[in-house]
Scaffold this motif. Structure first.
Motif, PDB file in Angstrom:
ATOM      1  N   ILE A 193       0.702  11.353  -5.971  1.00 20.67           N
ATOM      2  CA  ILE A 193      -0.412  10.118  -5.091  1.00 20.67           C
ATOM      3  C   ILE A 193       0.352  10.051  -3.937  1.00 20.67           C
ATOM      4  N   GLY A 194      -1.156  10.669  -3.206  1.00 22.69           N
ATOM      5  CA  GLY A 194      -1.306  10.355  -2.112  1.00 22.69           C
ATOM      6  C   GLY A 194      -2.016   8.983  -1.396  1.00 22.69           C
ATOM      7  N   VAL A 195      -1.405   9.315   0.142  1.00 25.50           N
ATOM      8  CA  VAL A 195      -2.147   7.919   0.614  1.00 25.50           C
ATOM      9  C   VAL A 195      -2.686   8.618   2.099  1.00 25.50           C
ATOM     10  N   ARG A 196      -3.831   7.988   2.550  1.00 20.97           N
ATOM     11  CA  ARG A 196      -4.615   7.741   3.722  1.00 20.97           C
ATOM     12  C   ARG A 196      -4.000   6.795   4.842  1.00 20.97           C
ATOM     13  N   GLY A 197      -3.462   6.538   6.020  1.00 24.71           N
ATOM     14  CA  GLY A 197      -2.768   5.335   6.541  1.00 24.71           C
ATOM     15  C   GLY A 197      -4.287   5.556   7.697  1.00 24.71           C
ATOM     16  N   THR A 198      -4.187   5.165   8.674  1.00 28.23           N
ATOM     17  CA  THR A 198      -4.997   4.944  10.242  1.00 28.23           C
ATOM     18  C   THR A 198      -4.951   6.159  10.954  1.00 28.23           C
ATOM     19  N   ASP A 199      -3.164   7.346  10.231  1.00 21.21           N
ATOM     20  CA  ASP A 199      -3.115   8.027  11.152  1.00 21.21           C
ATOM     21  C   ASP A 199      -2.192   8.853  11.154  1.00 21.21           C
ATOM     22  N   ASP A 200      -2.432   8.500   9.747  1.00 18.77           N
ATOM     23  CA  ASP A 200      -0.685   9.978   8.855  1.00 18.77           C
ATOM     24  C   ASP A 200      -1.112   9.426   7.108  1.00 18.77           C
ATOM     25  N   ILE A 201      -0.920  10.329   7.032  1.00 26.66           N
ATOM     26  CA  ILE A 201      -0.838  10.687   5.354  1.00 26.66           C
ATOM     27  C   ILE A 201       0.299  10.993   4.709  1.00 26.66           C
ATOM     28  N   ARG A 202       0.869  10.068   3.616  1.00 21.66           N
ATOM     29  CA  ARG A 202       2.124  10.390   2.920  1.00 21.66           C
ATOM     30  C   ARG A 202       2.058  10.825   1.595  1.00 21.66           C
ATOM     31  N   THR A 203       2.935  10.905   1.038  1.00 23.02           N
ATOM     32  CA  THR A 203       2.916  10.882  -0.057  1.00 23.02           C
ATOM     33  C   THR A 203       3.891  11.038  -1.563  1.00 23.02           C
ATOM     34  N   PHE A 204       4.193  10.646  -2.328  1.00 17.99           N
ATOM     35  CA  PHE A 204       4.528   9.725  -3.212  1.00 17.99           C
ATOM     36  C   PHE A 204       5.719  11.462  -3.682  1.00 17.99           C
ATOM     37  N   PRO A 205       6.679  11.254  -4.585  1.00 13.74           N
ATOM     38  CA  PRO A 205       7.602  12.852  -5.298  1.00 13.74           C
ATOM     39  C   PRO A 205       6.142  13.318  -6.496  1.00 13.74           C
TER      40      PRO A 205
ATOM     41  N   ARG B 108      -8.651   6.509  -5.601  1.00 10.10           N
ATOM     42  CA  ARG B 108      -8.418   5.481  -5.855  1.00 10.10           C
ATOM     43  C   ARG B 108      -6.525   5.154  -6.687  1.00 10.10           C
ATOM     44  N   PRO B 109      -6.031   3.644  -6.323  1.00  7.85           N
ATOM     45  CA  PRO B 109      -4.756   4.151  -7.494  1.00  7.85           C
ATOM     46  C   PRO B 109      -4.833   4.925  -8.922  1.00  7.85           C
ATOM     47  N   HIS B 110      -4.033   5.891  -9.534  1.00 10.06           N
ATOM     48  CA  HIS B 110      -4.557   6.263 -10.623  1.00 10.06           C
ATOM     49  C   HIS B 110      -3.166   6.285 -11.617  1.00 10.06           C
ATOM     50  N   ASN B 111      -3.094   6.334 -13.469  1.00  7.93           N
ATOM     51  CA  ASN B 111      -2.655   5.574 -14.291  1.00  7.93           C
ATOM     52  C   ASN B 111      -1.515   6.507 -13.657  1.00  7.93           C
ATOM     53  N   SER B 112      -1.284   8.170 -13.277  1.00  4.46           N
ATOM     54  CA  SER B 112      -0.454   8.513 -13.717  1.00  4.46           C
ATOM     55  C   SER B 112       0.714   7.878 -12.182  1.00  4.46           C
ATOM     56  N   GLY B 113       0.209   6.760 -11.337  1.00  2.83           N
ATOM     57  CA  GLY B 113       1.017   6.306 -10.361  1.00  2.83           C
ATOM     58  C   GLY B 113       1.642   5.041 -10.502  1.00  2.83           C
TER      59      GLY B 113
END
Length: 382
Positions: free
Chosen positions: A192-204, A269-274
Motif C-alpha cells: 500500500i503506497g501513498v503519494r502526498g504533495t511532495d513525498d511518497i511513502r509505503t506501508f510494509p 484507491r485504498p485496497h482490501n489488502s491494506g
C-alpha cells in the motif's frame, strides 16, 4: 498549507465498505464526508451523508462537487472524463488524478504503461477475438484472460489452458480483454503506497492468500526474505512515480520462484489488502488517503505489530438478508478486532466484513494466521 479543524468536506464517488472506512477515518480529523452511490442506504451512509445517484450521472456528480471541498473515489467505475469536467467547472481538486484512473481502469493500458516504463510485469497479449486468444495460448502455453475494464474480486478473470476453452472464455467476458501469461509464483504480495504533495511513502509489504481469485487473508510481515521485500518496495515506489495525483494506491505483486517481483494489478484507491493497517500500523491507509487527497502532511506508515487480516465472505447459497452470528469468540479474544461493512444482502463470496488479529512477535505469525482463520471460520450467517 495551514491545516485547521473542523476541516473541509471530502466528496467520495462510491459508498461501499471503502467509503465507509474512509468516513470512519475522516471523523477524528474533523473532516466531513459525502458519498455518491446508486444504492440507497449504502454501507457508507451509516457514517457519512449520501447522495443517491449513478457514478456517471452529471447532475448527481455536480451536487457532490457543490457540497465538497475536494473529490476522490473508492471505485474504478468513477468516470474520469466527468471528474475532469467537474475539476474545471467547479474549480475543485480531484485526487488521485483522473489520468491515473484512465491508466488503471483499462488493464491493457495499465500493463502497457508499466511495461513501457520498465516496470517488471508478466508477459501479456491484447485479445479482441478468438484468433488473438489462440495466438496468446501459442505464445504462453496457458493464460489468465482478463476483462480490460470492470473486473474486481476475481470477476472478469478466466483461466484458459487449451484451445477448446477459447470460445467459452470469450463469451463469459463479453467484451475486450487481455491475456496474461500464467506466472509460477511463490506467493502473492502487496504494497500500500501513498503519494502526498511532495513525498511518497509505503506501508510494509503484505502477503496475500487468495482462493477462487478472492482475497482471504493478508499477513504482515510477509513470509519471505528481506531481499524480496526490499525489491517489492522498490517496484511499488516505481509504480507510484508513474501515476499522477495524490492518494493511496494498492499495488498487487507476484514473487516468482526465482525471487523476482512482478506487478500484477494496481488500484488507485485504498485496497482490501491494506485493511490490516487500521490496527497494525501507526496510521491506516484510509487516514493516509484523506491526508493525501486534502494535501495535508502524511502520517507514519510504520508497522505496530505483526498482523493478520481475514475476510468474512458470503457463503454459498441463496442471497438473503445479512446477519452475522458466532461473534462471542472473536469479541472475547485479546488483540482481535471485528469490522462489519453493513451490506444489506449476503451473496456468495461477497466481502461482508473482516477480522484483524495482532500479535507480539514476528515469530508468531504462523500461529497468528491460524488464530485468525479459526475465529473467522467460526462466525456464521444467520
Amino acid at each position: 498549507m495551514t491545516v485547521t479543524v473542523p476541516g473541509p468536506t471530502l466528496g467520495v464517488v462510491g459508498g461501499g465498505q471503502l467509503g465507509r472506512m474512509l468516513a470512519e477515518a475522516a471523523s477524528p480529523l474533523g473532516v466531513d464526508v459525502v458519498v455518491l452511490d446508486p444504492t440507497p442506504n449504502c454501507p457508507a451512509s451509516r457514517v457519512a451523508d449520501q447522495i443517491v445517484g449513478a457514478f456517471d450521472d452529471p447532475d448527481a456528480m455536480a451536487e457532490l462537487a457543490a457540497r465538497a471541498d475536494a473529490l476522490t473515489f473508492e471505485i474504478e467505475l468513477a468516470d474520469p472524463d466527468l471528474l475532469d469536467e467537474l475539476a474545471d467547472e467547479e474549480d475543485i481538486e480531484v485526487h488521485p488524478s483522473p489520468d491515473a484512473l484512465r491508466t488503471i481502469e483499462d488493464k491493457l493500458v495499465q500493463k502497457r504503461t508499466f511495461g513501457e516504463a520498465g516496470i517488471p510485469i508478466p508477459p501479456f497479449h491484447r485479445v479482441d477475438d478468438a484468433a488473438d486468444l489462440h495466438a496468446a495460448l501459442d505464445e504462453f502455453g496457458a493464460v489468465m484472460l482478463k476483462a480490460r475494464t470492470g473486473g474486481y474480486d476475481g470477476r472478469g478473470n478466466v483461466p484458459v489452458t487449451s484451445p477448446d476453452e477459447v470460445e467459452d472464455a470469450l463469451d463469459s467476458l463479453g467484451g475486450p480483454a487481455m491475456a496474461e501469461s500464467f506466472v509460477e509464483f511463490e506467493r502473492e504480495l502487496s504494497v500500500i503506497g501513498v503519494r502526498g504533495t511532495d513525498d511518497i511513502r509505503t506501508f510494509p509489504v503484505g502477503e496475500n492468500v487468495h482462493e477462487d481469485e478472492i482475497l482471504y487473508e493478508t499477513i504482515v510481515p510477509a513470509r519471505t526474505n528481506d531481499e524480496v521485500t526490499d525489491e517489492a518496495d522498490r517496484v511499488a515506489r516505481e509504480v507510484l512515480s508513474h501515476l499522477p495525483g495524490r492518494g493511496v494506491f494498492g499495488i498487487e505483486l507476484f514473487e516468482t520462484s526465482d525471487g523476482d517481483v512482478l506487478v500484477n494489478e494496481v488500484a488507485p484507491r485504498p485496497h482490501n489488502s491494506g485493511h490490516w493497517t487500521i490496527e497494525g500500523a501507526l496510521s491506516s491507509q484510509f487516514e493516509q488517503h484523506i491526508r493525501a487527497v486534502l494535501g495535508w502532511p502524511l502520517g507514519a506508515t510504520d508497522r505496530r505489530s505483526p498482523t493478520v487480516m481475514a475476510n468474512i465472505l458470503g457463503t454459498v447459497g441463496s442471497a438473503r438478508e445479512s446477519k452475522l452470528g458466532g461473534l462471542d469468540a472473536p469479541l472475547s479474544e485479546s488483540g482481535v478486532s471485528l469490522h462489519w461493512y453493513g451490506k444489506d444482502e449476503v451473496r456468495p463470496l461477497r466481502k461482508m466484513g473482516h477480522l484483524t488479529a495482532v500479535g507480539n512477535s514476528d515469530a508468531d505469525v504462523e500461529s497468528l494466521l491460524e488464530r485468525a482463520r479459526t475465529l473467522r471460520d467460526g462466525v456464521e450467517f444467520l
